[in-house]
Design a protein around this motif. Sequence first.
Motif, PDB file in Angstrom:
ATOM      1  N   ALA A  60       2.168   1.863  -3.362  1.00 32.67           N
ATOM      2  CA  ALA A  60       1.358   2.422  -4.459  1.00 32.67           C
ATOM      3  C   ALA A  60       1.333   3.806  -4.287  1.00 32.67           C
ATOM      4  O   ALA A  60       0.921   4.725  -5.201  1.00 32.67           O
ATOM      5  CB  ALA A  60      -0.023   1.505  -4.302  1.00 32.67           C
ATOM      6  N   GLU A  61       1.165   4.358  -2.849  1.00 33.81           N
ATOM      7  CA  GLU A  61       0.831   5.615  -2.484  1.00 33.81           C
ATOM      8  C   GLU A  61       1.975   6.574  -2.978  1.00 33.81           C
ATOM      9  O   GLU A  61       1.948   7.625  -3.541  1.00 33.81           O
ATOM     10  CB  GLU A  61       0.735   5.829  -1.082  1.00 33.81           C
ATOM     11  CG  GLU A  61      -0.757   5.212  -0.630  1.00 33.81           C
ATOM     12  CD  GLU A  61      -0.910   5.627   0.917  1.00 33.81           C
ATOM     13  OE1 GLU A  61      -0.163   6.320   1.450  1.00 33.81           O
ATOM     14  OE2 GLU A  61      -2.096   5.049   1.438  1.00 33.81           O
TER      15      GLU A  61
ATOM     16  N   GLU B 274       0.906  -1.128  -0.124  1.00 36.06           N
ATOM     17  CA  GLU B 274       0.010   0.109   0.049  1.00 36.06           C
ATOM     18  C   GLU B 274       0.813   1.210  -0.101  1.00 36.06           C
ATOM     19  O   GLU B 274       0.585   2.253  -0.700  1.00 36.06           O
ATOM     20  CB  GLU B 274      -0.865  -0.003   1.173  1.00 36.06           C
ATOM     21  CG  GLU B 274      -2.172  -1.237   1.289  1.00 36.06           C
ATOM     22  CD  GLU B 274      -2.812  -1.106   2.239  1.00 36.06           C
ATOM     23  OE1 GLU B 274      -2.442  -0.376   3.292  1.00 36.06           O
ATOM     24  OE2 GLU B 274      -3.712  -1.921   2.278  1.00 36.06           O
TER      25      GLU B 274
ATOM     26  N   ALA C 220       3.842   5.798  -5.632  1.00 37.90           N
ATOM     27  CA  ALA C 220       3.986   5.849  -6.822  1.00 37.90           C
ATOM     28  C   ALA C 220       3.022   7.070  -7.595  1.00 37.90           C
ATOM     29  O   ALA C 220       3.354   7.915  -8.371  1.00 37.90           O
ATOM     30  CB  ALA C 220       3.563   4.630  -7.543  1.00 37.90           C
ATOM     31  N   LYS C 221       1.962   6.815  -6.692  1.00 37.13           N
ATOM     32  CA  LYS C 221       0.916   7.864  -7.051  1.00 37.13           C
ATOM     33  C   LYS C 221       1.386   9.365  -6.815  1.00 37.13           C
ATOM     34  O   LYS C 221       1.263  10.263  -7.468  1.00 37.13           O
ATOM     35  CB  LYS C 221      -0.475   7.535  -6.418  1.00 37.13           C
ATOM     36  CG  LYS C 221      -1.479   8.604  -6.516  1.00 37.13           C
ATOM     37  CD  LYS C 221      -2.643   8.317  -5.832  1.00 37.13           C
ATOM     38  CE  LYS C 221      -3.895   9.161  -5.928  1.00 37.13           C
ATOM     39  NZ  LYS C 221      -5.383   8.873  -5.218  1.00 37.13           N
ATOM     40  N   THR C 222       2.034   9.371  -5.810  1.00 43.63           N
ATOM     41  CA  THR C 222       2.648  10.850  -5.347  1.00 43.63           C
ATOM     42  C   THR C 222       3.609  11.265  -6.426  1.00 43.63           C
ATOM     43  O   THR C 222       3.676  12.419  -6.834  1.00 43.63           O
ATOM     44  CB  THR C 222       3.175  10.829  -3.931  1.00 43.63           C
ATOM     45  OG1 THR C 222       2.225  10.334  -2.758  1.00 43.63           O
ATOM     46  CG2 THR C 222       3.657  11.996  -3.410  1.00 43.63           C
ATOM     47  N   GLN C 223       4.580  10.308  -6.892  1.00 41.66           N
ATOM     48  CA  GLN C 223       5.485  10.772  -7.757  1.00 41.66           C
ATOM     49  C   GLN C 223       4.940  10.779  -9.055  1.00 41.66           C
ATOM     50  O   GLN C 223       5.571  12.209  -9.572  1.00 41.66           O
ATOM     51  CB  GLN C 223       6.452   9.523  -7.888  1.00 41.66           C
ATOM     52  CG  GLN C 223       7.383   9.272  -6.587  1.00 41.66           C
ATOM     53  CD  GLN C 223       8.248   7.858  -6.944  1.00 41.66           C
ATOM     54  OE1 GLN C 223       7.842   7.173  -7.646  1.00 41.66           O
ATOM     55  NE2 GLN C 223       9.213   7.700  -6.049  1.00 41.66           N
ATOM     56  N   ALA C 224       3.764  10.401  -9.446  1.00 41.64           N
ATOM     57  CA  ALA C 224       3.237  10.862 -10.762  1.00 41.64           C
ATOM     58  C   ALA C 224       2.563  12.163 -10.630  1.00 41.64           C
ATOM     59  O   ALA C 224       2.336  12.967 -11.402  1.00 41.64           O
ATOM     60  CB  ALA C 224       2.098   9.966 -11.313  1.00 41.64           C
ATOM     61  N   GLU C 225       1.796  12.367  -9.389  1.00 44.62           N
ATOM     62  CA  GLU C 225       1.285  13.881  -9.171  1.00 44.62           C
ATOM     63  C   GLU C 225       2.297  14.915  -9.286  1.00 44.62           C
ATOM     64  O   GLU C 225       2.162  15.937  -9.754  1.00 44.62           O
ATOM     65  CB  GLU C 225       0.563  13.943  -7.917  1.00 44.62           C
ATOM     66  CG  GLU C 225      -0.568  13.051  -8.045  1.00 44.62           C
ATOM     67  CD  GLU C 225      -1.417  13.021  -6.682  1.00 44.62           C
ATOM     68  OE1 GLU C 225      -0.934  13.798  -5.807  1.00 44.62           O
ATOM     69  OE2 GLU C 225      -2.559  12.552  -6.709  1.00 44.62           O
TER      70      GLU C 225
ATOM     71  N   ASN D 228       3.567  15.713 -12.598  1.00 47.03           N
ATOM     72  CA  ASN D 228       2.643  16.283 -13.468  1.00 47.03           C
ATOM     73  C   ASN D 228       2.615  17.889 -13.239  1.00 47.03           C
ATOM     74  O   ASN D 228       2.564  18.626 -14.074  1.00 47.03           O
ATOM     75  CB  ASN D 228       1.328  15.795 -13.248  1.00 47.03           C
ATOM     76  CG  ASN D 228      -0.013  16.382 -14.025  1.00 47.03           C
ATOM     77  OD1 ASN D 228       0.258  17.010 -15.060  1.00 47.03           O
ATOM     78  ND2 ASN D 228      -1.188  16.259 -13.842  1.00 47.03           N
TER      79      ASN D 228
END
Length: 210
Positions: free
Chosen positions: A144-145, A141, A147-152, A155
Amino acid sequence: MVFSDRIAPTPTITVSPASPPYFSSSPLSTPSSSPPSSGGSLSPPLPPVVLSPCAACKILRRRCVEKCVLAPYFPPTDPLRFTTAHRVFGASNIIKLLQELPESQRADAVSSMVYEANARIRDPVYGCAGVICQLQNQVSELQAELAKTQAELANMQCQQNNLMALFCMEVSQISQEPIFQQQEEDGKEQVLYDNAIFSLDDGNWGTLWA
């Protein structure tokens, strides 16, 4: 020179029958009863050292020997540590495992056994495996968080770069507008000047023809 053949009488020592045989009436054989001098090398006797048995031997009700393999890892101040490990693994298995390991690894082995025993008591079905599975889910978990933070974050950096590019373009256009205005004004002045010259020339030719 005349020598006497008479021998001096031997002094007799009388011993009282009531006194012990090592006491006599002679002052030479009387033991000294004076206390030893303080300046001697005699030191006071050391107090006796009372060794408490380790928690394992105390719980097992056996004599704790000098080189007890369990004593360094189960102190008498923490009996619950051995009770937990003994409840799951048993004393014989613990002793056998410690004897097979080098001394540098025994402390870690005891800590692992105590941790696994506590986990087995809390969860008799899964034990330590349940704790490991739960920790692995938490790691997944968190990954996954992350990876999501790195994508944001990527962006947001892209948006920031686009905004900076637009800002630079606007600044360059604003800096070029006065040059264009100056050129336009110069062109207008040149046209007016040309018109005035042309009008003057027409007036002069008219006066001449008149």
